[in-house]
Design an enzyme around this catalytic site. Structure first.
Site, PDB file in Angstrom:
ATOM      1  N   ASP A  84       0.566  11.052   4.140  1.00  0.00           N
ATOM      2  CA  ASP A  84       1.736  10.182   4.075  1.00  0.00           C
ATOM      3  C   ASP A  84       2.358  10.152   2.686  1.00  0.00           C
ATOM      4  O   ASP A  84       3.537   9.849   2.531  1.00  0.00           O
ATOM      5  CB  ASP A  84       1.344   8.760   4.493  1.00  0.00           C
ATOM      6  CG  ASP A  84       2.504   7.790   4.413  1.00  0.00           C
ATOM      7  OD1 ASP A  84       3.471   7.971   5.173  1.00  0.00           O
ATOM      8  OD2 ASP A  84       2.457   6.864   3.584  1.00  0.00           O
ATOM      9  N   LEU A 138       7.075   1.213   4.813  1.00  0.00           N
ATOM     10  CA  LEU A 138       8.488   1.473   4.520  1.00  0.00           C
ATOM     11  C   LEU A 138       8.691   2.742   3.691  1.00  0.00           C
ATOM     12  O   LEU A 138       9.834   3.052   3.336  1.00  0.00           O
ATOM     13  CB  LEU A 138       9.082   0.279   3.755  1.00  0.00           C
ATOM     14  CG  LEU A 138       9.183  -1.026   4.558  1.00  0.00           C
ATOM     15  CD1 LEU A 138       9.618  -2.166   3.652  1.00  0.00           C
ATOM     16  CD2 LEU A 138      10.151  -0.871   5.713  1.00  0.00           C
ATOM     17  N   ARG A 139       7.602   3.465   3.393  1.00  0.00           N
ATOM     18  CA  ARG A 139       7.766   4.679   2.603  1.00  0.00           C
ATOM     19  C   ARG A 139       8.640   5.696   3.333  1.00  0.00           C
ATOM     20  O   ARG A 139       9.447   6.397   2.718  1.00  0.00           O
ATOM     21  CB  ARG A 139       6.407   5.290   2.261  1.00  0.00           C
ATOM     22  CG  ARG A 139       6.520   6.520   1.371  1.00  0.00           C
ATOM     23  CD  ARG A 139       5.166   7.084   0.973  1.00  0.00           C
ATOM     24  NE  ARG A 139       4.531   6.211  -0.003  1.00  0.00           N
ATOM     25  CZ  ARG A 139       3.339   5.672   0.137  1.00  0.00           C
ATOM     26  NH1 ARG A 139       2.643   5.896   1.241  1.00  0.00           N
ATOM     27  NH2 ARG A 139       2.824   4.904  -0.791  1.00  0.00           N
ATOM     28  N   ALA A 140       8.516   5.755   4.666  1.00  0.00           N
ATOM     29  CA  ALA A 140       9.315   6.717   5.425  1.00  0.00           C
ATOM     30  C   ALA A 140      10.807   6.414   5.278  1.00  0.00           C
ATOM     31  O   ALA A 140      11.623   7.336   5.131  1.00  0.00           O
ATOM     32  CB  ALA A 140       8.913   6.675   6.899  1.00  0.00           C
ATOM     33  N   VAL A 180      11.894   7.491   1.662  1.00  0.00           N
ATOM     34  CA  VAL A 180      11.925   8.941   1.473  1.00  0.00           C
ATOM     35  C   VAL A 180      13.042   9.572   2.305  1.00  0.00           C
ATOM     36  O   VAL A 180      13.724  10.490   1.840  1.00  0.00           O
ATOM     37  CB  VAL A 180      10.562   9.550   1.839  1.00  0.00           C
ATOM     38  CG1 VAL A 180      10.612  11.071   1.771  1.00  0.00           C
ATOM     39  CG2 VAL A 180       9.485   9.044   0.891  1.00  0.00           C
TER      40      VAL A 180
END
Length: 684
Positions: free
Chosen positions: A202, A283-285, A288
């Site tokens: 991830d 919330l990284r997706a 990015v």
């Protein structure tokens, strides 16, 4: 030195048409346009130009300005930049150089990556001097890790944290050194050698699946270009110089534009909607995907993010982040993506890609069920064996020596299994299973430095220099004299990875649906445990009249799980053949890697019906395996009120631990212990 293979000549990154990038070429470009995306992980089978493309990437990146003589590639145009070699005067000399591609070996130590203090100079001259590591060398460049899935977890964490923070800190003996470490992290891997841990997967901004083209004309073009390059590298590189220069110019323009691209509120809400629909964690997706969409808009020359940018970004950022079951391969439902974006047809980019490879990951299987059968073959031995009837109401065997298999029975949801370990103390690769001497872990002693790598034991080194209590040697300046023979390395105890070899009974006596479900669930749980502990796994099955090596030892636990899922059952029980085949495989693997200690897991009910002397042969085979010193565990598949205890006898002859299939679960074992101790307290 031969010329580097041109980036624009990599089939799929296109030749004279820079717009026709496939997913791999586009991902590599986008992460250099906006390094804050977080790097790229390229997954694919061997021989798909992964390493070739990455090594060629540095040549098409615009050169950088650095302070002359600075070991940390400080940017002279950044007033806030600081270097351990600084401070530098305002008129310090500068130089322009190409972007570096720094390769990180899989076996690198933490000191090699972060850097270390020069202890010999510190002890001899009283001066602390920092030796930069690979992170310092990669600053403002590319850090490339081939076979990143084989890199130890703590090093991967270290790399990803440095890439996210843009700085590296070294703490050694009360001295702290910090320097900038902003680089593009690129990893390549072959999934057949094992998967990257989900929590680490991830952390990569973009992930790409690559496969060799199936079109014979494209394959022929790959061969044609490679032969031309090997014959005349400089002439071949010259043919693509203009295309590479065009890429360099376009990358520079995209970098200038990326800060001016507008991410409107509707586009931001659409990104959030897409990420929520694919059920990604955290919330990284979203972050990015937004950065990748902005970078793609800049690459395409646009000043505002469009749905085409969001679509292309989502294909690169979401497949490895969506929720999936253990051993499921990353993937993305592009039809659902198109529905979420509000178009019935996929929105084409401004200039459609013309690369030869389909961005959709290849189908990993043909959907066939090798275990499909006609339902016959329940018997496991001649009439009169009695124990061959496992489930109430099961039909009797119609042919005593039939080798027909039952259809494959699926496993239930895996659980957390108890930890199985190899006896003794090993020296294998770092992992999480058995006790071993390791580079990291609890300090248990010291040894004389012998030229091999290891962490320096400062206290024992000083003790050796002091003469072990005798008068210490002194230099002319009165300092303790340190000689090479005084150096001591710390001996540490950690955990190693092992080869877990499964020897699975697939005969008729194991074919009852409930029993086979229990057995497969136990094996799947142990496979999942091996996946988390970085083990290598192999699978031998035996049924009918022979044993078969279904899966040679591999790091790809995912493949082992698929083979297990397709496993049929039925026929006689050639237990001796299964044990001997497992022993042959383990002997061969020991020659390949003597440090990789094996753990043999035999899953059976212990009944041997592979011939008139089957019982005697199985006992001889068990004693033969025991004599080889292999640590073994017998998972007893026998269930029900009437049990013969044959698996327990087999475990005794193997010198193995006997483990009923119902006690493979860590929770079940803990409950059993609680019941027993509770009974003892009640008796007291």
């Amino acid at each position: 030195m031969p010329a580097q293979y041109p980036f624009s000549a990599v089939l799929g990154c296109d030749t004279e048409h820079p717009d026709g990038l496939d997913d791999m070429g586009l991902a590599l470009i986008l992460t250099t346009v906006a390094p804050e995306i977080g790097g790229v992980l390229v997954r694919g089978e061997k021989g798909t130009a992964k390493s070739t493309a990455v090594r060629a990437l540095a040549a098409v990146l615009p050169p950088i300005d650095v302070v002359a003589g600075d070991r940390f590639a400080t940017d002279p145009n950044d007033p806030g930049a600081a270097s351990p070699d600084g401070p530098f005067p305002a008129d310090a000399a500068t130089e322009t150089r190409p972007v570096r591609l720094v390769e990180l070996p899989v076996g690198a130590t933490e000191d090699r990556v972060l850097g270390s203090l020069h202890l010999e100079r510190a002890l001899a001259h009283g001066k602390v001097e920092y030796e930069p590591g690979l992170l310092a060398r990669a600053h403002r460049g590319i850090l490339y890790v081939d076979e990143v899935n084989l890199l130890h977890d703590h090093l991967v964490d270290l790399l990803l944290d440095a890439a996210a923070m843009g700085r590296a800190t070294v703490e050694r003996d009360g001295v702290s050194v910090e320097h900038a470490a902003r680089f593009v992290l690129i990893g390549t891997m072959n999934p057949e050698e094992g998967e990257l841990r989900p929590q680490l997967l991830d952390r990569f901004g973009l992930t790409v699946e690559v496969a060799a083209p199936r079109d014979p004309r494209l394959r022929a073009e790959v061969v044609r270009r490679r032969i031309a390059y090997d014959t005349e590298p400089r002439t071949f590189a010259e043919r693509y110089r203009a295309a590479d220069a065009a890429l360099t110019t376009r990358i520079a323009a995209a970098r200038e534009r990326v800060g001016k691209v507008r991410l409107g509120e509707p586009a931001l809400l659409k990104i959030a909607e897409v990420c929520a629909a694919f059920e990604v964690d955290g919330l990284r997706a979203d972050i990015v995907t937004a950065r990748a969409a902005v970078a793609h808009a800049a690459w395409e020359g646009r000043d505002e993010v469009t749905r085409a940018d969001i679509r292309r970004a989502a294909i690169l950022t979401l497949p490895h982040r969506r929720r999936r079951k253990p051993f499921d391969a990353p993937g993305l439902d592009e039809d659902l993506l198109d529905q979420l974006l509000g178009d019935t047809e996929p929105p084409p980019p401004a200039q459609p890609p013309q690369g030869p490879e389909d961005p959709t990951p290849p189908d990993r299987g043909d959907g066939s069920d090798d275990g499909a059968g006609d339902g016959s073959g329940h018997g496991d031995g001649p009439p009169g064996d009695g124990p061959g009837q496992d489930a109430p109401g099961a039909p009797a065997a119609t042919a005593p020596d039939t080798d027909a298999g039952h259809p494959a029975v699926p496993a239930s949801a895996p659980y957390r299994p108890r930890l199985l370990t190899v006896r003794g103390l090993g020296d294998g690769a770092a992992g999480r299973r058995s006790r071993a001497r390791a580079a990291i872990g609890a300090r248990v002693g010291a040894r004389r430095a012998d030229g091999t790598s290891g962490s320096l034991d400062l206290v024992e080194t000083l003790r050796a220099a002091a003469g072990g209590g005798r008068t210490a040697r002194r230099t002319a300046g009165g300092r303790p004299e340190l000689r090479p023979e005084d150096l001591r390395h710390a001996v540490r105890e950690g955990r190693e990875a092992n080869l877990v070899m499964f020897c699975v009974d697939a005969s008729g006596s194991m074919a009852a649906r409930k029993r086979m479900t229990q057995v497969k669930t136990a094996i799947l749980s142990l496979l999942l445990d091996a996946y988390r502990r970085r083990d290598k796994v192999g699978l031998v099955t035996f049924r009918g009249r022979q044993a078969e090596l279904v899966l040679p030892p591999t790091h790809s636990v995912e493949i082992a799980a698929r083979r297990l899922d397709e496993l049929p059952a039925g026929g006689r029980t050639p237990l001796a053949e299964g044990l001997l085949e497992s022993a042959r495989v383990l002997r061969r693997e020991r020659l390949r890697d003597p440090r990789l200690r094996p753990l043999l897991v035999v899953v059976t009910d212990g009944r041997a019906t592979g011939g008139p002397d089957a019982v005697a042969r199985s006992r001889q085979a068990a004693e033969y395996v025991a004599a080889s010193g292999v640590t073994s565990v017998v998972v007893d598949g026998e269930t029900g009120p009437l049990r013969l205890g044959l698996a327990a006898d087999l475990a005794d002859r193997l010198g193995a631990e006997h483990l009923p299939v119902t006690e493979v679960s860590a929770e079940a074992l803990a409950g059993s212990v609680r019941d027993r101790t509770g009974g003892l307290r009640g008796a007291a």
